[in-house]
Design an enzyme around this catalytic site. Structure first.
Site, PDB file in Angstrom:
ATOM      1  N   GLU A  65     -53.448 -24.509 -16.838  1.00 19.22           N
ATOM      2  CA  GLU A  65     -52.010 -24.403 -16.535  1.00 19.22           C
ATOM      3  C   GLU A  65     -51.447 -25.696 -15.933  1.00 19.22           C
ATOM      4  O   GLU A  65     -50.358 -26.132 -16.280  1.00 19.22           O
ATOM      5  CB  GLU A  65     -51.810 -23.251 -15.551  1.00 19.22           C
ATOM      6  CG  GLU A  65     -50.380 -22.873 -15.399  1.00 19.22           C
ATOM      7  CD  GLU A  65     -50.218 -21.773 -14.369  1.00 19.22           C
ATOM      8  OE1 GLU A  65     -49.089 -21.471 -14.067  1.00 19.22           O
ATOM      9  OE2 GLU A  65     -51.242 -21.264 -13.864  1.00 19.22           O
ATOM     10  N   ASP A  66     -52.189 -26.287 -14.997  1.00 21.05           N
ATOM     11  CA  ASP A  66     -51.648 -27.417 -14.228  1.00 21.05           C
ATOM     12  C   ASP A  66     -52.152 -28.792 -14.668  1.00 21.05           C
ATOM     13  O   ASP A  66     -51.717 -29.803 -14.143  1.00 21.05           O
ATOM     14  CB  ASP A  66     -51.973 -27.235 -12.735  1.00 21.05           C
ATOM     15  CG  ASP A  66     -51.321 -25.982 -12.172  1.00 21.05           C
ATOM     16  OD1 ASP A  66     -50.364 -25.519 -12.798  1.00 21.05           O
ATOM     17  OD2 ASP A  66     -51.762 -25.486 -11.124  1.00 21.05           O
TER      18      ASP A  66
END
Length: 769
Positions: free
Chosen positions: A109-110
């Site tokens: 996600e990051d």
């Protein structure tokens, strides 16, 4: 002297609060990621039979490199968060795959790492877990927060169904975020705490993981009701030494008697956690002084036989309070929690609670479904029983997945889920004629019971017997009732009135689904017609707007799964046809905005010439595609600037302008509709000093001075009344029809608002023909 005493008291209070905050081991003590990593490895080694931790080491290295340079709100390196999640999972004694997924849960996600890379490095199992935990950050359509939250939860439950470890990582992630919530702005703290209390803490409870659930409860309470929380901390700490003496006195007395009886037991005493005390205060409407079972003594023994033997010893020592004994061993809670609970009167008249369970039951209570992944030697039979217990816990998850299939509306799904997960609700236990136990929310009726058995039983239900006697369908079920449902094939199905009676979320959902399904076909056809009529009225060609990608955007915007559901919602009034058409038009326009060619520019210039600009002082109306024609306002609905309008080409008298909600337009024959033409207000016409005639009906209870009060408002605002008619019914209801000159819709709205405040005015409406 007084001041220093006060300061000392304050310091003491702060110290108490800090002590309360540290009810569980916080991660602040660990400063550097390497120290945290050591902590994680030593936690894993405590319970894991394998010494090979290379997989965890590799995951840590990848996560550390991927999050390099990222920091959290608190200013600490981001890698600390996945490490703490890993430590929480190791405290639950989970397998290596789960801990690896916990370390990598934010990597996709990051950072730039992809799911394919995780599959290549760690295998499909870890990749599935990471993907299940990854939030729906990719949602880029402009949905509101409720939609995104509901969509996130839908994804999470589907991932849980594939592998329950997904939710265990999610719970560990949320727990660490709650522990560090103080670094967030206050509105975010409240938002996260509310979501935790509504969704995550109840899920931990349903899965039986009290270790996590208790901490999530207390942390949510701390941010949602800080005054209540710190007040509880302070009051409970007030008489700490006195209470500790009381609990240790009971523990010593109980230990002596149980040892004399030759039972091997582990005995300890504790204060109940803050949220459970708060829940009792809310549900029972009591103050802290009136809650008597603040303390609980826990007795953990080897066998079920020892549990009942210990209960006999305890009841001989202290007087039990009638009606306060619960046998969760014979009748486990839906999350498979088992224990004997009894409330007794202590030596000084102080009530306290004792819980008796086996070591196996204690493990299930603490770790819940996580116990299934704990490393322990198990014979084939015990493995089977764990799987069976897991199945029991998963029945609740299956029910939620069933709702997901049935429900196209995200907001409805979320509200159902929240009411089903309500932490404040109590349960009632009853029996089927075959002796099976059913758990229902407190206040449930035989209808709830019928739908709990099966939706077909609920839909065909015509009556019920409780303990052999016929009862009305709104009978409130009590603990221990034996319920038999009477069904009939001739039943026409549930009644809408049942929705007012039922208590359980499941029953409400099933009844609503029945009505939606029964009437869905009619609603789809009705919705289709309504959209077609609206598009025709507005002169919009539906053909260009109903491309699949446009329809999909509308479905996402309003949270529906398919186009039929949108049509059904329009048909039964849940969605306005104007909303749908306008959204389709907006998407269509956005996409075609950039496609300008020379031909189109010339065409547009011609079209502009073709638009009729009426002299500004006159009507301020633009009628599309017509030259040199007189425009007049209809008397039936008196449009004013700001109203949605449409033109009607009359025979020999030019174009008459009507409001789109005019009765004459709505009831127009199809033949006459061909004569409708687009019209709009010139932007300069609004507020240019020109006066327009408006007409309203005021409905009121007749009284002396009513007309004077209404007229006074017009006089104060310097508005000329051109006509006023009144009539009064035999019941004393006055209808006052007022025509007057006004400049714009804003002025009219402000006037209407003022008239509404006049005493005895019931309603105001504009005349529509």
């Amino acid at each position: 002297m007084e001041k220093s005493k006060e300061a000392a008291l304050q310091d003491d209070e702060i110290a108490k609060i800090k002590k309360a905050d540290a009810s569980v081991k916080t991660m602040e003590d660990f400063t550097s990621p390497s120290v945290l990593y050591e902590e994680l490895i030593s936690s894993v080694r405590k319970y894991h039979p394998s010494t090979d931790i290379s997989m965890i080491e590799k995951a840590y290295r990848i996560a550390r490199d991927a999050h390099e340079g990222q920091v959290r709100k608190s200013g600490e390196p981001y890698i600390i968060h996945p490490l703490c999640v890993g430590i929480i999972l190791a405290d639950l004694e989970l397998d290596k795959e789960t801990i690896v997924a916990g370390l990598l849960h934010d990597v996709v996600e990051d950072t730039v790492m992809t799911t394919e890379e995780i599959t290549r490095e760690f295998g499909a199992e870890v990749a599935l877990l990471v993907d299940g935990v990854t939030k729906l950050g990719q949602l880029n359509y402009s949905a509101d927060k409720v939609e995104v939250q509901a969509e996130n939860l839908r994804k999470m439950f589907l991932a849980m169904a594939k592998d329950i470890r997904v939710i265990l990582i999610k719970l560990a992630d949320r727990l660490h975020n709650m522990r560090t919530l103080k670094y967030m702005p206050p509105h975010k703290q409240k938002e996260k705490a509310r979501e935790t209390m509504d969704i995550y803490a109840p899920i931990a409870q349903r899965l039986g993981i009290s270790k996590v659930k208790i901490e999530l409860d207390d942390l949510s309470l701390k941010y949602l009701e800080p005054e209540v929380y710190y007040d509880l901390v302070e009051k409970i700490n007030l008489r700490k030494s006195e209470r500790e003496a009381f609990v240790s006195g009971i523990v010593n007395g109980v230990r002596e008697q149980i040892e004399n009886a030759g039972i091997h037991a582990q005995i300890d005493g504790r204060v109940k956690h803050f949220f459970s005390i708060y829940k009792k205060m809310v549900n029972q409407e009591k103050t802290l002084d009136q809650i008597y079972d603040l303390f609980a003594v826990r007795i953990i023994v080897d066998t079920v036989k020892d549990c009942y033997a210990s209960l006999g010893i305890i009841h001989e020592m202290y007087k039990p309070i009638p009606g306060r004994f619960k046998d969760y061993i014979a009748m486990p809670k839906p999350n498979m929690y088992q224990s004997l609970h009894t409330t007794l009167i202590g030596p000084n008249g102080q009530p306290f609670e004792i819980q008796i369970r086996t070591f196996e039951m204690h493990r299930t209570a603490e770790y819940g479904i996580a116990a299934h992944w704990k490393y322990k030697e198990a014979s084939g039979s015990s493995k089977a029983s764990v799987t069976q217990q897991e199945e029991e816990k998963m029945s609740w998850l299956r029910q939620i997945l069933e709702w997901q299939r049935d429900m196209s509306d995200n907001k409805e799904f979320l509200s159902l889920l929240k009411s089903d997960l309500d932490l404040f609700s109590e349960s009632v236990y009853c029996f089927t004629p075959a002796g099976d136990v059913k758990t229902l929310p407190n206040g449930s009726t035989p209808i709830d019971f019928a739908y709990n058995v099966h939706s077909a039983v609920g839909n065909k239900m015509v009556g019920a017997r409780v303990n052999g006697k016929l009862v009305p369908i709104d009978y409130v079920i009590k603990n221990g009732d034996r319920i038999e449902i009477i069904t009939s094939q001739n039943s026409k199905g549930p009644s809408r009135d049942w929705l007012k009676v039922v208590k359980s979320t499941q029953a409400k959902n099933k009844i609503n689904q029945w009505f939606k399904q029964e009437l869905k076909e009619d609603n789809i056809l009705k919705g289709k017609d309504m959209l077609a009529q609206y598009a025709k009225l507005k002169g919009i060609g539906l053909g260009n707007l109903t491309k699949p990608k446009y329809l999909e955007s509308v479905m996402k915007k309003y949270g529906f799964r398919d186009w039929d559901s949108v049509l059904a919602a329009v048909g039964h009034g849940g969605l306005k046809e104007g909303q749908v058409i306008n959204k389709l038009l907006e998407i269509y326009t956005k996409e075609h905005k950039g496609e300008l060619t020379d031909e189109k520019v010339l065409e547009a210039a011609e079209e502009t010439k073709d638009k009729l600009h009426i002299r500004k002082s006159k009507s301020g109306i633009v009628v599309k595609g017509i030259h040199d024609v007189s425009v007049r306002f209809s008397r039936c609905c008196n449009p004013i600037p700001g109203d949605e309008i449409v033109g009607y080409v009359t025979r020999g008298r030019g174009v008459t302008i009507h409001r789109t909600d005019c009765i004459n337009i709505i009831n127009m024959s199809l033949e006459d509709r061909e004569r409708l033409i687009d019209a709009e207000w010139q932007s300069e016409s609004v507020g240019d000093g020109e006066q327009y005639t408006a007409e309203i009906n005021v409905y009121a209870n007749n009284r002396t001075g009513l007309l004077v009060d209404i007229s006074k408002i017009f006089t104060e605002r310097k508005i000329d009344i051109t006509s006023m008619n009144t009539r009064t019914s035999k019941q004393g209801r006055a209808t006052i029809n007022i025509a007057f000159d006004i400049k714009s819709k804003e002025e009219l709205s402000s006037l209407v608002e003022k008239i509404r405040q006049v005493e005895s005015v019931l309603d105001i409406g504009r005349t529509t023909g």
